[in-house]
Structure formats: C-alpha cells, structure tokens
Design a protein around this motif. Sequence first.
Motif, mmCIF file in Angstrom:
data_model
loop_
_atom_site.group_PDB
_atom_site.id
_atom_site.type_symbol
_atom_site.label_atom_id
_atom_site.label_comp_id
_atom_site.label_asym_id
_atom_site.label_seq_id
_atom_site.Cartn_x
_atom_site.Cartn_y
_atom_site.Cartn_z
ATOM 1 N N GLU A 1 23.733 9.148 -0.858
ATOM 2 C CA GLU A 1 23.512 9.780 -2.153
ATOM 3 C C GLU A 1 22.028 10.101 -2.332
ATOM 4 O OE1 GLU A 1 25.076 6.673 -4.588
ATOM 5 O OE2 GLU A 1 26.964 7.749 -4.957
ATOM 6 N N GLY A 2 21.763 11.239 -2.957
ATOM 7 C CA GLY A 2 20.390 11.601 -3.247
ATOM 8 C C GLY A 2 19.828 10.807 -4.411
ATOM 9 N N SER B 1 26.405 15.875 -2.932
ATOM 10 C CA SER B 1 25.675 15.529 -4.154
ATOM 11 C C SER B 1 26.603 15.458 -5.354
ATOM 12 C CB SER B 1 24.588 16.577 -4.429
ATOM 13 O OG SER B 1 23.639 16.593 -3.388
ATOM 14 N N GLU C 1 24.379 13.143 -7.699
ATOM 15 C CA GLU C 1 23.289 12.358 -7.116
ATOM 16 C C GLU C 1 22.747 13.167 -5.943
ATOM 17 O OE1 GLU C 1 24.555 7.841 -7.622
ATOM 18 O OE2 GLU C 1 26.270 9.177 -7.350
ATOM 19 N N ALA C 2 21.656 13.879 -6.210
ATOM 20 C CA ALA C 2 21.188 14.909 -5.297
ATOM 21 C C ALA C 2 19.807 14.592 -4.728
ATOM 22 C CB ALA C 2 21.144 16.250 -6.032
#
Length: 209
Positions: A74-75, A114, A127-128
């Motif tokens: 997840e970013g 994401s 979640e990027a």
Amino acid sequence: MKQRWFTLPAAALAALALAGCSGTPTSPAQGTTSAPAPAVPAAPAGPSATTWGLDPAGAAGRIQAAGLPVLTAEGTAEHFHAHLDVVVHGKPVTVPGGIGVTVGPDGQPDGISSLHTHDTSGIIHIEAPTAGQRYTLGQFLEEWGMLGGTGCFGPECSSEAGKWTVYVNGKAKTWGLTEVVLAAHDEIALVYGNEAAMIQPKYAFPPGL
C-alpha cells in the motif's frame, strides 16, 4: 490518527471468497385439451444480486484496465477512505473484500492497487504512493469486474445505465455515474430499480479511518 498499512506478503488479507425427474411425454386423448401451464412470474430485469461475487483470476488485468499500477505494498503518500453501498431491486449487494488485490498460485495476495477493499464492509481504501491522483467509481467497478464496455454495470451487464442512480452523501446523480470521484468519507450508494431503498447521507467509519 493510527494508520494500518497493508504490506505484501508479510500482511495477508483474509481469504478471498471464491467466491427433477423426466418421463416420456404423452399426447392428450382425442377430443380433450391439456390444461394450460401455470404462469411463472417474470424475474426482475437487470443484474442479479446473487452473482456480484469477485473472481480473483485476472485481478492484475482489471487493475491495469482501470488505469492503475499493481503495487507490492500500500502507498503512504495518500490515504483516505470512502464507502460504497450497492442496492439492486431494493436488496443490498455485498461488496467483496479483496477488490484490487492480486493473488499468486499459492492463493496468497501478491500485489495490490491504490484502490482496494480489505473486507465486505463496503469501505474503499485509497492508499497511494503519490498524492493528488483522482480515483473514480468507474475505476473501482472495473477492478471488481462489474463495469461493461457499453456503460452498463453488474455481472450480466444487460441493464440500461439510465435505470441506475448514484447517491453521493445522500444526493442523487443520474448521469456520468462512472465519473463520480471518490473523496474522503464519501458515502456512495449505487442503486438499480424502482424499489424503495434507504439511502444514508453518511456512513459511520470506524475510529482511525
């Protein structure tokens, strides 16, 4: 605010759900007529609420079709959540967990978008790795495998787009449904059919989301 990141493969999502007798017909006796068959009520038109499951196969292709990369974790540059309800003919459809997640030959998650879900709550996680990117309802439906090339939604993709309404925070939108942009703590309801549906203007997100 406490944040829980999803890292592959150390943290794994919950297991993804994979998802009469007959006889020889006889002719009626001469001079008699057979009784008409009883009428069978027609099934409601449009998608079926029982066939909105998630097929893990091809997840990477669906993520890429949505215009998003497959990540290994997840970013952390952008992190917010929206919530989606889907209602078909007045009945809720479960939004599966594992949308936007790829699965390897061993059945374990090995990639993530994401834009994804962790469970069946309907919470969409954004979640990027880069901030400021625009994410839409259409991209999410594409990742789910429920967006057809002719503007219809759902597993059968035989419905008229005009019969769908999207409510964003309780306000109806009947055009450009796939272009609805996801924003933090939006409550989005995708509704099909004329049956009454309870549309909530807000969703009670758990603490920390």
